[in-house]
Design a protein around this motif. Structure first.
Motif, PDB file in Angstrom:
ATOM      1  N   PRO A 267       0.840  -1.216   0.000  1.00  0.00           N
ATOM      2  CA  PRO A 267       0.000   0.000   0.000  1.00  0.00           C
ATOM      3  C   PRO A 267       0.867   1.255   0.000  1.00  0.00           C
ATOM      4  O   PRO A 267       2.021   1.245   0.456  1.00  0.00           O
ATOM      5  CB  PRO A 267      -0.800  -0.134   1.289  1.00  0.00           C
ATOM      6  CG  PRO A 267       0.073  -0.945   2.189  1.00  0.00           C
ATOM      7  CD  PRO A 267       0.797  -1.919   1.303  1.00  0.00           C
ATOM      8  N   SER A 268       0.294   2.354  -0.498  1.00  0.00           N
ATOM      9  CA  SER A 268       1.039   3.615  -0.531  1.00  0.00           C
ATOM     10  C   SER A 268       1.137   4.255   0.846  1.00  0.00           C
ATOM     11  O   SER A 268       2.060   5.017   1.111  1.00  0.00           O
ATOM     12  CB  SER A 268       0.372   4.597  -1.503  1.00  0.00           C
ATOM     13  OG  SER A 268      -0.975   4.848  -1.088  1.00  0.00           O
ATOM     14  N   ASP A 269       0.182   3.982   1.736  1.00  0.00           N
ATOM     15  CA  ASP A 269       0.237   4.468   3.110  1.00  0.00           C
ATOM     16  C   ASP A 269      -0.737   3.628   3.945  1.00  0.00           C
ATOM     17  O   ASP A 269      -1.334   2.675   3.461  1.00  0.00           O
ATOM     18  CB  ASP A 269      -0.087   5.960   3.203  1.00  0.00           C
ATOM     19  CG  ASP A 269      -1.482   6.286   2.702  1.00  0.00           C
ATOM     20  OD1 ASP A 269      -2.158   5.362   2.208  1.00  0.00           O
ATOM     21  OD2 ASP A 269      -1.903   7.446   2.805  1.00  0.00           O
ATOM     22  N   SER A 271      -3.642   4.466   5.183  1.00  0.00           N
ATOM     23  CA  SER A 271      -5.058   4.613   4.838  1.00  0.00           C
ATOM     24  C   SER A 271      -5.471   3.630   3.744  1.00  0.00           C
ATOM     25  O   SER A 271      -6.584   3.085   3.768  1.00  0.00           O
ATOM     26  CB  SER A 271      -5.331   6.051   4.384  1.00  0.00           C
ATOM     27  OG  SER A 271      -4.615   6.334   3.192  1.00  0.00           O
ATOM     28  N   GLU A 272      -4.582   3.387   2.789  1.00  0.00           N
ATOM     29  CA  GLU A 272      -4.891   2.396   1.753  1.00  0.00           C
ATOM     30  C   GLU A 272      -4.961   0.996   2.356  1.00  0.00           C
ATOM     31  O   GLU A 272      -5.802   0.174   1.958  1.00  0.00           O
ATOM     32  CB  GLU A 272      -3.834   2.444   0.661  1.00  0.00           C
ATOM     33  CG  GLU A 272      -4.111   1.492  -0.495  1.00  0.00           C
ATOM     34  CD  GLU A 272      -3.100   1.613  -1.620  1.00  0.00           C
ATOM     35  OE1 GLU A 272      -3.026   0.685  -2.440  1.00  0.00           O
ATOM     36  OE2 GLU A 272      -2.375   2.630  -1.651  1.00  0.00           O
ATOM     37  N   ASP A 275      -8.319   0.720   3.863  1.00  0.00           N
ATOM     38  CA  ASP A 275      -9.348   0.492   2.847  1.00  0.00           C
ATOM     39  C   ASP A 275      -9.350  -0.952   2.362  1.00  0.00           C
ATOM     40  O   ASP A 275     -10.389  -1.457   1.905  1.00  0.00           O
ATOM     41  CB  ASP A 275      -9.118   1.438   1.667  1.00  0.00           C
ATOM     42  CG  ASP A 275      -9.312   2.897   2.062  1.00  0.00           C
ATOM     43  OD1 ASP A 275      -9.993   3.155   3.077  1.00  0.00           O
ATOM     44  OD2 ASP A 275      -8.753   3.786   1.375  1.00  0.00           O
ATOM     45  N   ARG A 276      -8.224  -1.642   2.444  1.00  0.00           N
ATOM     46  CA  ARG A 276      -8.172  -3.052   2.040  1.00  0.00           C
ATOM     47  C   ARG A 276      -8.788  -3.979   3.090  1.00  0.00           C
ATOM     48  O   ARG A 276      -8.896  -5.180   2.858  1.00  0.00           O
ATOM     49  CB  ARG A 276      -6.729  -3.464   1.783  1.00  0.00           C
ATOM     50  CG  ARG A 276      -6.087  -2.778   0.586  1.00  0.00           C
ATOM     51  CD  ARG A 276      -4.659  -3.276   0.396  1.00  0.00           C
ATOM     52  NE  ARG A 276      -3.984  -2.593  -0.702  1.00  0.00           N
ATOM     53  CZ  ARG A 276      -2.732  -2.875  -1.093  1.00  0.00           C
ATOM     54  NH1 ARG A 276      -2.041  -3.828  -0.485  1.00  0.00           N
ATOM     55  NH2 ARG A 276      -2.178  -2.199  -2.082  1.00  0.00           N
ATOM     56  N   SER A 289       4.456   6.467  -3.846  1.00  0.00           N
ATOM     57  CA  SER A 289       4.661   6.397  -5.297  1.00  0.00           C
ATOM     58  C   SER A 289       6.045   6.855  -5.722  1.00  0.00           C
ATOM     59  O   SER A 289       6.530   6.440  -6.767  1.00  0.00           O
ATOM     60  CB  SER A 289       3.590   7.240  -6.002  1.00  0.00           C
ATOM     61  OG  SER A 289       3.662   8.591  -5.537  1.00  0.00           O
ATOM     62  N   ARG A 304     -10.364   5.569  10.174  1.00  0.00           N
ATOM     63  CA  ARG A 304      -9.488   5.609   9.002  1.00  0.00           C
ATOM     64  C   ARG A 304      -8.102   5.157   9.454  1.00  0.00           C
ATOM     65  O   ARG A 304      -7.800   5.140  10.640  1.00  0.00           O
ATOM     66  CB  ARG A 304      -9.419   7.015   8.405  1.00  0.00           C
ATOM     67  CG  ARG A 304      -8.882   8.046   9.380  1.00  0.00           C
ATOM     68  CD  ARG A 304      -8.998   9.447   8.827  1.00  0.00           C
ATOM     69  NE  ARG A 304      -8.473  10.445   9.757  1.00  0.00           N
ATOM     70  CZ  ARG A 304      -9.135  10.946  10.776  1.00  0.00           C
ATOM     71  NH1 ARG A 304     -10.381  10.537  11.004  1.00  0.00           N
ATOM     72  NH2 ARG A 304      -8.598  11.847  11.570  1.00  0.00           N
ATOM     73  N   GLN A 350       2.287  12.657  -2.352  1.00  0.00           N
ATOM     74  CA  GLN A 350       1.308  11.902  -3.147  1.00  0.00           C
ATOM     75  C   GLN A 350      -0.009  12.649  -3.313  1.00  0.00           C
ATOM     76  O   GLN A 350      -0.860  12.205  -4.081  1.00  0.00           O
ATOM     77  CB  GLN A 350       1.033  10.540  -2.476  1.00  0.00           C
ATOM     78  CG  GLN A 350       2.267   9.665  -2.343  1.00  0.00           C
ATOM     79  CD  GLN A 350       1.971   8.340  -1.668  1.00  0.00           C
ATOM     80  OE1 GLN A 350       2.079   7.278  -2.281  1.00  0.00           O
ATOM     81  NE2 GLN A 350       1.574   8.400  -0.407  1.00  0.00           N
ATOM     82  N   SER A 477      -2.678  11.430   7.280  1.00  0.00           N
ATOM     83  CA  SER A 477      -3.559  10.618   6.445  1.00  0.00           C
ATOM     84  C   SER A 477      -4.044  11.498   5.297  1.00  0.00           C
ATOM     85  O   SER A 477      -4.049  12.736   5.405  1.00  0.00           O
ATOM     86  CB  SER A 477      -4.742  10.083   7.254  1.00  0.00           C
ATOM     87  OG  SER A 477      -5.498  11.149   7.800  1.00  0.00           O
ATOM     88  N   SER A 481      -9.929  11.275   3.069  1.00  0.00           N
ATOM     89  CA  SER A 481     -10.519  10.242   3.921  1.00  0.00           C
ATOM     90  C   SER A 481     -11.155  10.787   5.173  1.00  0.00           C
ATOM     91  O   SER A 481     -11.637  10.032   5.993  1.00  0.00           O
ATOM     92  CB  SER A 481      -9.434   9.236   4.318  1.00  0.00           C
ATOM     93  OG  SER A 481      -8.466   9.874   5.125  1.00  0.00           O
TER      94      SER A 481
END
Length: 498
Positions: A267-269, A271-272, A275-276, A289, A304, A350, A477, A481
């Protein structure tokens, strides 16, 4: 037959062992006393309980004897003496027990006083250390001034030497003229000119002697100041060695897996990762990235996922670190740590990010504040850009927006030649000396003085207030979000960010 254990002196035992030995002696004395009592009862067997009825015998020669149903007087006396000895033994035992307990309390009081004296001595050592730091800073400033004066004296000395060489050349020219004049007649005007030149030369030589004397005195003062500075540096190093001898640990690096596909799925951070579907807070690998993968602590306790960039809770980590440490990160993810300026920049580059600051004071009151947040790269010394969104923590005076990051060895905030990061502690975006510094010195109790509060973890809300902090957590974050409310507030003041 029961074996009786030997008695051990109380002075050779600890407090716990002494109480255990006291209990064993109590049981032993009680056994002896009960044994003696039973023996007396056996000897003085009361006839009313011991006699048995026998068949009557007819004896015509002697008159019948009447047998007494009470114990003999000697037996009663023997029983009374036994009971008295038992009471005396019990009283002596109680007195000895009280004395041993008083000795134990006296030793505990002596230990408490010794511990208090050691604590007071440690506080005095810390205060002397701070005084030595201040004296060293003042002497270093004096040394810089003395160096400047020495350079000025050296330049004046060079000019004097040049004038001396010029005067010598003039004297040589005059000597040549005198030699030529000695061949002919010398007029009165020429003699007066020669005398005036001699006076000028004499005055110049006198000035040179005075300047040489002044230079010698200045050189002696410089040597004395250098000796004092060297002695103070050695003393300060000796005092600081016990406190900062251990190396501050670095954060664990990311271990490259065998298959490249694993890196692509990172994940990029945090928070991603949230979300997963991940909901457990802990250490995870992330890959922004524009950077390589690295390890980060993810806080999943809210609605979050937030990437934690700083946390302090108990003072186990020394945050007074140089620029390189603050750039790369240091500490322990399970305790106190700083993620690193390079990693924070790679996360914020990002997109739009939010800075979430959580504080707790010494009365267990908790506060928070939210900022729209962006961080420049190393080319601008990680300049910070903030815009206040919400929270119950007052926005500090002299908001550090547009300020560069500073540490004790790289201070980019210099107000009237006053080094804030060197005077205070830790690294931060110092907009004014001591206004806000979550990376200051951790005090294990609430600071009492204002100067001590300025060096510690604090958050100022006015020109005179000093809000001392017990624990902190700073996380970031993506702004998307946190809901449309913050996005609306951010869009209305979007001109703040370049």
């Amino acid at each position: 037959m029961q074996t009786i254990k030997p008695w051990i002196p109380c002075a050779s035992l600890s407090s716990h062992e002494e109480m255990c030995h006291l209990g064993h002696r109590t049981k032993h004395n009680m056994r002896i006393t009960l044994t003696a009592f039973m023996f007396v009862l056996a000897v003085v067997c009361v006839p009313v309980f011991c006699d048995q009825e026998e068949p009557p015998v007819l004896d015509l020669g002697t008159p019948p004897e009447t047998r007494s149903r009470f114990a003999l007087l000697d037996d009663v006396r023997l029983l009374a003496n036994g009971l008295l000895q038992l009471g005396q033994s019990m009283r002596d035992f109680v007195q000895r027990t009280k004395g041993q307990i008083n000795d134990i309390f006296k030793r505990l009081n002596i230990f408490d006083r010794s511990f208090y004296q050691l604590s007071a001595l440690a506080n005095e050592i810390k205060e002397e250390e701070e005084e030595l730091k201040k004296t060293t800073v003042a002497l270093k400033a004096n040394n810089e001034e003395i160096k400047g004066l020495s350079e000025e004296i050296s330049s004046k000395m060079d000019s004097i030497l040049q004038e001396k060489s010029g005067l010598q050349s003039k004297v040589e020219g005059l000597e040549e003229k005198l030699g030529q004049l000695s061949l002919g007649l010398m007029t009165t005007a020429q003699a007066a000119e020669i005398n005036s030149l001699r006076n000028v030369i004499h005055s110049q030589e006198q000035s040179i002697r005075e300047l040489l004397k002044a230079m010698k005195e200045q050189s002696e003062q410089l040597s004395l100041q250098q000796m004092k500075i060297k002695a103070l540096d050695e003393q300060l190093t000796a005092n600081m060695l016990p406190f900062f001898s251990s190396e501050v640990p670095t954060l664990p690096p990311y271990q490259t897996p065998a298959s490249p596909s694993s890196t692509m799925n990172l994940p990029s951070d945090c928070s991603e990762l949230f979300d997963r579907g991940e909901r457990a807070s802990g250490v995870y690998a992330v890959k922004p990235s524009s950077s390589k993968p690295f390890m980060a602590f993810c806080d999943m306790s809210g609605d979050r996922g937030e990437t934690v960039i700083q946390r302090r809770m108990n003072g186990t980590m020394n945050f007074n670190q140089p620029w390189e440490r603050y750039e790369n990160g240091f500490g322990d993810f399970q305790g106190e740590f700083w993620l690193g300026l390079q990693k924070i920049h790679s996360l914020t580059s990002q997109g739009n990010f939010m800075l979430h600051i959580q504080l707790e004071d010494w009365n267990q009151n908790k506060f928070f504040t939210l900022y729209r947040f962006y961080l420049d790269g190393p080319e601008s010394n990680y300049t910070i850009h903030l815009m206040h969104l919400s929270g119950n923590l007052p926005d500090p005076i002299n908001n550090p927006t547009g300020m560069m990051f500073s540490t004790k060895d790289t201070d980019y905030y210099n107000q009237q030649d006053f080094k804030c990061a060197h005077r205070l502690s830790g690294g931060w975006w110092l907009s004014a000396c001591g206004d806000t510094n979550p990376n200051g010195v951790y005090f294990h109790m609430r600071p009492k003085g204002r100067s001590e509060c300025r060096r510690g973890i604090q958050w100022r809300s006015s020109a005179k207030a000093c809000f001392s902090v017990k624990s902190t957590q700073i996380s970031i974050s993506p702004l998307m979000s946190v809901g449309s409310t913050f996005l609306t507030a951010a869009s209305s003041d979007s001109h703040v960010f370049s």
